[in-house]
Design a protein around this motif. Sequence first.
Motif, PDB file in Angstrom:
ATOM      1  N   GLY A 140       0.954  -1.550   0.191  1.00 35.00           N
ATOM      2  CA  GLY A 140       0.223   0.047   0.120  1.00 35.00           C
ATOM      3  C   GLY A 140       0.677   1.198  -0.011  1.00 35.00           C
ATOM      4  O   GLY A 140       0.425   2.111  -0.322  1.00 35.00           O
ATOM      5  N   ALA A 141       1.651   1.139   0.910  1.00 37.77           N
ATOM      6  CA  ALA A 141       2.687   2.324   0.924  1.00 37.77           C
ATOM      7  C   ALA A 141       3.876   2.760  -0.640  1.00 37.77           C
ATOM      8  O   ALA A 141       3.623   3.766  -1.058  1.00 37.77           O
ATOM      9  N   ALA A 142       4.036   1.589  -1.183  1.00 36.00           N
ATOM     10  CA  ALA A 142       4.973   1.230  -2.365  1.00 36.00           C
ATOM     11  C   ALA A 142       4.072   2.019  -3.107  1.00 36.00           C
ATOM     12  O   ALA A 142       4.502   3.001  -3.982  1.00 36.00           O
ATOM     13  N   LEU A 143       2.466   1.458  -3.713  1.00 35.85           N
ATOM     14  CA  LEU A 143       1.472   2.335  -4.292  1.00 35.85           C
ATOM     15  C   LEU A 143       1.357   3.637  -4.439  1.00 35.85           C
ATOM     16  O   LEU A 143       0.993   4.607  -5.147  1.00 35.85           O
ATOM     17  N   GLY A 144       1.417   4.157  -3.076  1.00 36.10           N
ATOM     18  CA  GLY A 144       0.802   5.785  -2.495  1.00 36.10           C
ATOM     19  C   GLY A 144       2.023   6.307  -3.145  1.00 36.10           C
ATOM     20  O   GLY A 144       2.132   6.906  -4.058  1.00 36.10           O
ATOM     21  N   ILE A 267      -1.282  19.521  -4.124  1.00 31.74           N
ATOM     22  CA  ILE A 267      -0.836  19.942  -3.107  1.00 31.74           C
ATOM     23  C   ILE A 267      -1.248  18.628  -1.481  1.00 31.74           C
ATOM     24  O   ILE A 267      -0.384  17.807  -1.276  1.00 31.74           O
ATOM     25  N   THR A 268      -2.684  18.710  -2.452  1.00 34.64           N
ATOM     26  CA  THR A 268      -3.675  17.625  -1.234  1.00 34.64           C
ATOM     27  C   THR A 268      -2.928  15.998  -1.454  1.00 34.64           C
ATOM     28  O   THR A 268      -2.871  15.007  -0.738  1.00 34.64           O
ATOM     29  N   MET A 269      -3.220  15.762  -2.661  1.00 31.46           N
ATOM     30  CA  MET A 269      -3.122  14.632  -3.872  1.00 31.46           C
ATOM     31  C   MET A 269      -1.718  13.792  -3.363  1.00 31.46           C
ATOM     32  O   MET A 269      -1.598  12.341  -2.645  1.00 31.46           O
ATOM     33  N   ILE A 270      -0.295  14.866  -2.755  1.00 34.72           N
ATOM     34  CA  ILE A 270       0.996  14.013  -2.138  1.00 34.72           C
ATOM     35  C   ILE A 270       0.522  13.691  -0.568  1.00 34.72           C
ATOM     36  O   ILE A 270       1.210  12.267  -0.835  1.00 34.72           O
ATOM     37  N   PRO A 271       0.310  14.024  -0.275  1.00 36.96           N
ATOM     38  CA  PRO A 271       0.272  13.601   1.300  1.00 36.96           C
ATOM     39  C   PRO A 271      -1.287  12.373   1.125  1.00 36.96           C
ATOM     40  O   PRO A 271      -0.703  11.686   1.726  1.00 36.96           O
ATOM     41  N   VAL A 274       0.504   9.617  -0.331  1.00 39.71           N
ATOM     42  CA  VAL A 274       1.527   8.426   0.613  1.00 39.71           C
ATOM     43  C   VAL A 274       0.347   8.373   2.418  1.00 39.71           C
ATOM     44  O   VAL A 274       0.921   7.070   2.531  1.00 39.71           O
ATOM     45  N   LEU A 275      -1.037   9.134   3.181  1.00 34.99           N
ATOM     46  CA  LEU A 275      -1.020   8.606   3.782  1.00 34.99           C
ATOM     47  C   LEU A 275      -1.743   7.190   3.587  1.00 34.99           C
ATOM     48  O   LEU A 275      -1.307   6.609   4.634  1.00 34.99           O
ATOM     49  N   VAL A 276      -2.670   7.873   3.191  1.00 36.77           N
ATOM     50  CA  VAL A 276      -3.353   6.805   2.428  1.00 36.77           C
ATOM     51  C   VAL A 276      -2.662   5.033   2.347  1.00 36.77           C
ATOM     52  O   VAL A 276      -3.472   3.970   2.389  1.00 36.77           O
TER      53      VAL A 276
END
Length: 414
Positions: A140-144, A267-271, A274-276
């Motif tokens: 999940g983290a890698a995909l984000g 800007i919010t797409m980036i966190p 990653v966060l999701v």
Amino acid sequence: MTGAGDMGELRDGWRLLVACAVGVGLSAIALPFYAIGPLTRPIEAELGWARADIQLAILFSSGLGALTAPVTGWMIDRFGSRTVALPAIVGVSLGLLIASFATSLAVFYAGFALTAILGAGTNPVLWSRVVSGSFEKTRGAALGLALVGTALVALLLPSLIVWLVEQAGWRMAIRGVALLPIVVSLPLVYLWLRPRRRDHGASEARGDLVGATVSEALRDYRFWVLSLSILLGYLAISGTMTNLVPALVDRGIGAQAAAAFAGAVGITMIPGRVLVGFVVDRVWAPAVATTVLLLPAIASLLLRDATDPALLLLSCALLGLAAGAELDLLAFLTARYFGLAHYSKIYALAYAALATGSATAPFLFAWLHDLTGNYAASFMVSALFFAVAAGLMPLLGRYPNFAAKGCPTGMESR
């Protein structure tokens, strides 16, 4: 869960993640999609085309992307990701270059269509397959992290295009965009797209991979629930984002300021990405998806008539969370519910729903504008689609257990 020991998997694969991030950001799906909004009014002003007609170009890029996705999935299995990706990167540039010479809608549409056809191997089917097969504990983290490339494009491309239009006109703006895949993406993908395992240019159904077959997935209600949720979510996000700049300019906001607000989405797409990505490694992903999809429903209601800068920033930020997460969630949920044995083919079919939404929504929302004279109805439709998409996600139920080879999707859920 993602632990400290698992982070080495991400650390060891950082070059691969960078190649995928750049590749998906400068893909046949992302570049036309994020370019069409800031290009709409300049093209309308010079050539007199209706906004709906201009935005219909996305139907030829994303729509053909939906049709080519299953073929791309088969090609990845047959020839390997590098062999498919490298010529497709050049194809993206060629298609956009042709569109820049358009004096008629037919040529404009043909350029976008060729971007989709020649660049089919750059779409998320390929990058998601590479990451899902190369990472396990931190998938999940890698995909984000890998798919954050589209967020960077959403952040930077609108302002770049507005600046290029002001300096040299919309045709040179498209040509500048057309250079990006060859100058940036091609060398990085050539050097660093080296899947760590499970990408052999042959059949994907290897003995060490388990999961549903394509026919099993198509008989599973969860495939259709997932696809419908993704379709509605992408109808909403695509229609809203591609019409955001012209909608704000119509309210008297300057083109650069409107592009800056659109950049807040990036800007919010980036966190968000990653966060999701990190959260779904720890928390049941459909619950995360439901939350993520309800937030932009609120944003769409605010965008209906907002002019206050603070409200506009908040709305764009909430939109970015959804745009930053849906593609990652589709890739993650496909792997979790249907396994990796036939991932490319199953993901490609589900991705076709996403691409269909991305293809049709810009035209539909622009058509509603032309019909009503404003974008209020479009934003209301967007809010409804987000809400229904959120409500569908919990219907996916528990994750299947593919620990036993050959275990079908409906067995041993946990």
